[in-house]
Design a protein around this motif. Sequence first.
Motif, PDB file in Angstrom:
ATOM      1  N   VAL A 250     113.922  45.344 101.297  1.00 43.96           N
ATOM      2  CA  VAL A 250     114.301  46.143 100.316  1.00 43.96           C
ATOM      3  C   VAL A 250     113.317  46.110  99.005  1.00 43.96           C
ATOM      4  N   SER A 251     113.246  47.295  98.525  1.00 48.14           N
ATOM      5  CA  SER A 251     112.664  47.364  97.250  1.00 48.14           C
ATOM      6  C   SER A 251     113.576  47.343  96.070  1.00 48.14           C
ATOM      7  N   SER A 252     113.213  46.769  94.956  1.00 45.41           N
ATOM      8  CA  SER A 252     114.431  46.859  93.638  1.00 45.41           C
ATOM      9  C   SER A 252     113.857  46.480  92.501  1.00 45.41           C
ATOM     10  N   HIS A 253     114.526  46.654  91.508  1.00 45.97           N
ATOM     11  CA  HIS A 253     114.036  46.347  90.145  1.00 45.97           C
ATOM     12  C   HIS A 253     115.059  45.202  89.706  1.00 45.97           C
ATOM     13  N   VAL A 254     115.914  44.933  90.435  1.00 44.12           N
ATOM     14  CA  VAL A 254     116.818  44.196  89.924  1.00 44.12           C
ATOM     15  C   VAL A 254     116.712  42.647  90.241  1.00 44.12           C
TER      16      VAL A 254
END
Lengths: 311, 523
Positions: A250-254
Amino acid sequence: MSRGNGGTASVAGMTDVPYSSSPSGVPGAARPADSGAAESSPAAPGGAENLSAAPGAAADNRPALVLRGLTKGFNGKVAVNSIDLDVPSGSFYGLVGPNGAGKTTSLSMATGLLRPDAGSVWVHGINVWEHQLQAKRLMGILPDGVRLFDRLSGEQLVTYAGLLRGMDRETVKERVRDLLAALDLVKDAGTLVVDYSAGMTKKIALASALIHAPRVLVLDEPFESVDPVSAANIRDILQSYVSSGGTVIVSSHVMDLVQRMCDHVAVIAGGNVLAAGTVDEVRSGASLEDRFVQLVGGRHETEGLAWLRSS
Amino acid sequence: MVAVLLRLKLTLLRNSLRRSPWQLVGLIIGGLYGLAVLAVAIAGLLALSGAEVELAKTVIVLAGSAVILGWLVIPVLASGVDMTLDPARFTTFAVPMKQLLAGLALSGFLGIPGAITLLASLGTVGTWWRHPLAMLAAAVCAVLAVLTCIVASRAITSASTNLSSSRRFKDVSGVLLFLPLILLAPIISGLSRGGENSADVLPGIAQTLSWTPLGAVWSVPADLAAGAPGQAALKFLIALASLAVLAWLWKISLAKALVTPVHTAGVRRTGGKLGAFNLFPGTEVGAVAARATIYWFRDPRYTVSLITAAVIPLVFTVPALQSGSLGILNFAGAIAVFLLVWSISADISYDNTAFTLHVASGVRGRADRAGRALACGVLAVPLGIIYNLVGAAVNSAWVYLPALLGLTFGLALSGLGLSSVVSAWFTYNAPAPGDSPFKSRPGNNFAVLGAQLGGYVGLGVLVLPEIILTAVAFGTGRPVFGWICLAVGLVLGTVLLAAGIVLGGRLYDRRAPELLAALVKAR
């Protein structure tokens, strides 16, 4: 430029593993024989080299995804700068980085959506750009920021995704029902996707990525604008998928989410991998967020916007 | 604040030019076109100064009414003709209503259509130079008229912003408003030929229009010139009242648009209806065909093509009716089929980035091509057959039916084959999903134009045997050539379709990521 026509003959042994979610779908012993047979495929030995470099070259320990020297530029500007990455099989892998770091570009190249300028990608030992069809069978992809066929109803869209994968109608029907129930979309199954909210759109796209029970899931910003309850449900689905042997990227900012959910993480900025490994290795005692800021930089130390204070 | 809004409009224009040189080309072409129209209009208006007052009045009132009507209708038709200052975007700024109205109204002059309309309207001052009082009134009325145009189009736009948060309204209105447009040509030709004595009718129409909001403002100077100041005053009042009512409508709909979020939830529907997916086999080809079929009926961009193809033969028929020969109806099937099969040459462009699903799932090129061709063929072939039967029945030309069927089948099959190759080769800047079917996007350059032209020529070459055989069949009147044409159309067409799908499939397999990259870039 005209390579990667899905070469059917050379990896014929791979074609009979279509929709098995079991990681043992490809017998490990069969693979070296196959790559030996692929006489005209120069990159396959390279792949084997990379793979055998991984500790314990047994079938299930082969990395789910291997990136080597992946490079992409747009209009002379380098977006991804020769990235190397190993995603172990059965891991929950987080990809974090600031906006414009090259996350989406890297994932697009890794999943066969965007042709790299240089470098190679292997999914469970299959070269993505030389054997596109075989590689894509193993992957489920949730791209970020692309449209869906949104004049279809949610149910039709997921059915379409299943049928496009060559699955038979009965299986598709069964799985569509299960997926819609698991993602709380039963009541909106007949609504056109164009009328969905942002969160529902994300969920229906996720369902389309899951329908063929891929061995590797690549999710670009899967939790963006998804409500907390649905997000928790999705996390449960992904956790059980990983514990049964699947691999999730997964890519995420969080950061918080990644720290809680993932066991591995890579920090990308400016088209380079700044750090990669298990979450504990990367954060080395600090919280992932602090470590991230430390790696990426860009925090202001000034007081800033004095006039904004209300007192 | 008004100045800020005007500057914003100019900045937006400048930045859009900076983004792509083709925008500039578009602006220049639009500007030249506008200047040409303006030159003709002003020359005409000046020439009218020498004519009788009655004639000048008729012409100006009719043309002026058409201009106001155009400003009313066009924004709805091409949703977003000029949405650079979309009211919805000002929701979060607390701009006082009066200043917002004034700013948006004045910004309407900044743009080719606004500027041309203003200058052309001022041209009426020249028409009345022999009558000083009328000339003065013309200057005032010209400004009033252009304000009416702009306020009317703004009122319509913001009213439809309210309505168009419902997607269904947007879809349906786009398609419905399109119908009169393609029927415009036959209606006009019918009107103009129907009344040879139209010269007697038009002044009457103009007289009536001059008492309506559309024509009143244009008729004031004429009435002054004709020496009817009472009428002139009355019409001036009508014009002022129209503007006031429009401004009021604009104000309330703008006020509503500013507090209504753009998204509104539709009706929730549970599943169970797979629609076309049940009609086609559960294979990759079947799935692609089912999806495409659903789009032909549910996506306005496709629906408009479908309706055009179905209606265009009628457009040719109306003028033919007056000339007495319906021979053109013989070819209605071929024309309709040609339009339909060629329209899928932009299929992947119409997918926009939703095409990602095809690339991600690794669907084989051959299946993708075949599915799209199948869906289009299922619509095109029956339509062609129906038109051929109708044509043969109307003209009692059953002798030519085999030849025409051969031509139609040949066009359908060869055309689908060619489209299958072309759409795997080129991507166009097609209107995005949800956009108006008429919205043209920047960047459609000459290469694309060349591709279209090349496509026409290529298709012409591919069906040349059928064309020649049809011509021979008509020339000699011997049925045997018709039957040969039918056989050739079916056999050659099938071969070309198969070749197109195989070739297009290969291209697709090789270039799918590049096609996707082009779509992402054009987004």
